[in-house]
Scaffold this active site. Structure first.
Site, PDB file in Angstrom:
ATOM      1  CG  HIS A   1      42.037 -51.933 -36.808  1.00 48.60           C
ATOM      2  ND1 HIS A   1      41.801 -50.575 -36.744  1.00 48.60           N
ATOM      3  CD2 HIS A   1      41.197 -52.432 -37.731  1.00 48.60           C
ATOM      4  CE1 HIS A   1      40.831 -50.267 -37.592  1.00 48.60           C
ATOM      5  NE2 HIS A   1      40.445 -51.368 -38.212  1.00 48.60           N
TER       6      HIS A   1
ATOM      7  CB  SER B   1      38.382 -67.253 -37.301  1.00 49.27           C
ATOM      8  OG  SER B   1      38.402 -66.132 -38.154  1.00 49.27           O
TER       9      SER B   1
END
Ligand SMILES: *Cc1c(COP(=O)(O)O)cnc(C)c1O
Length: 377
Positions: free
Chosen positions: A122, A323
């Site tokens: 991130h 996911s």
């Protein structure tokens, strides 16, 4: 000024309300669960609740919800297999703060350490590393978004004099890839590394993996030293929030007390929201673990539906095991704008949160299909 809004300003709020309602509906590119009802909690906005300080310690400021916060943390302890006598945490302002806390703790414990993190990490982590002034090395990613373990091995080997601090992605932002902390630990033992630390950034997947049959490793029992999970992502919250979780023994080694508020200053920020712990508590109490499980499985099923529908229309979509992030080639700017999709270079994705419907997927697939045929023809 009589303490009331003028009619004009009232109208501005009405307009804002309509705008937010409109933009909330089509939101598919970000991991924000919007199906919740926290109206039971609205009356607590009457109070200046502040959870300043360590939630496990007494404080002079008593307009707090530390007791509810501790209940929430106990839930997370169970979900992340923390041991009862070596667990600590607090409710943060979001996943970023939990990651910052984990890296801060690691650096305090291993001041000579080097942080290893993959290219797919991130964006906020690079900033945190600058802020902490800690040595760090970016590791290559595989095409699927996972860390390149060969590169990690070689890089740690080159820096054997410095303790490794591995920042593991438990669900990358773009591709939902999970770094294998079992492999990371194998690298540690192959290189005979003794002082080491693993932080797990489980912003989104930290609330998915505890509820699936074959989860990838990320818990304390599996080798994590600290974990960050966002509250406003999978659980859903009107205010950004999250949890920082760590081993208590490590936290005790760096704790300092402050007389002014009579607290142990273990948290990163001083004043903290006392309302967001109530939100998380409400979610756990109303859904329960079975409800959360159903919610997660519903989202995973819809994500699989999205992959299948896209493939039927020749769009090469895919997702990682466990996911809800569905990856496909970057669409046109018009589609990106319409569905609030977050693109990265040649990749686009949608994140199938519990509030996303099959009808929305069908509409998105229709748009993507138009795009696709424009591109190939
Ligand atoms: C969203 C996200 C973050 C940041 O979390 P916030 O709650 O937005 O601060 C960090 N890491 C990953 C993998 C994320 O998806």
């Amino acid at each position: 000024m009589d303490g009331k809004l003028t009619q004009m300003n009232q109208r501005r709020l009405d307009k804002l309300y309509q705008r937010l309602a409109k933009h909330s509906r089509g939101l598919l590119g970000y991991p924000i669960n919007q199906s919740y009802d926290y109206s039971d909690l609205y009356r607590f906005l009457e109070f200046s609740i502040n959870n300043i300080g360590d939630p496990f310690q007494p404080t002079n400021y008593q307009v707090n919800t530390h007791d509810f916060e501790r209940e929430v943390l106990e839930q997370f302890r169970r979900l992340t297999h923390g041991s009862e006598d070596d667990f600590w945490g607090y409710v943060t302002n979001g996943g970023t703060e939990g990651n910052m806390y984990g890296l801060f703790l690691a650096r305090e414990l291993l001041p000579q350490g080097i942080v290893y993190y993959s290219e797919d990490t991130h964006y906020s982590v690079a900033k945190t590393l600058r802020l902490l002034h800690v040595r760090s090395i970016m590791i290559r990613s595989q095409k699927n978004g996972e860390m390149d373990y060969a590169d990690l091995y070689e890089t740690i080997k080159l820096h054997r004099d410095a303790p490794p601090i591995v920042f593991a992605n438990i669900g990358t932002t773009m591709k939902g890839a999970v770094d294998n902390i079992g492999t990371v630990q194998k690298i540690f033992s192959d290189l005979a590394v003794s002082d080491r630390y693993i932080h797990c950034d489980a912003a989104l997947s930290g609330m998915i993996l505890p509820f699936v049959d074959e989860p990838q490793a990320f818990t304390f029992a599996e080798g994590a030293d600290s974990i960050s999970i966002s509250g406003h992502k999978m659980i859903g919250s009107p205010l950004p929030c999250g949890v920082a979780l760590a081993r208590r023994a490590n936290v005790n080694r760096i704790a300092r007390s402050v007389e002014y508020v009579g607290i142990l200053d273990t948290t990163l920020t001083g004043s903290r929201s006392g309302f967001s712990p109530l939100v998380l508590w409400h979610a756990f109490k109303t859904l329960g673990l079975p409800g959360l499980r159903d919610m997660v499985h519903g989202a995973l099923d819809t994500a699989e539906y999205a992959v299948q529908r896209m493939r039927e229309h020749d769009i090469p979509a895919w997702r990682h095991k466990n996911s809800v992030t569905v990856v496909f080639p970057r669409p046109s700017d018009a589609v990106i704008h319409k569905w609030q999709i977050a693109p990265h270079r040649d990749v686009g994705h949608v994140i199938i949160m519990p509030n996303v419907t099959k009808k929305q997927i069908d509409a998105l697939v229709a748009d993507l299909t138009k795009d696709h045929y424009k591109r190939v023809s």
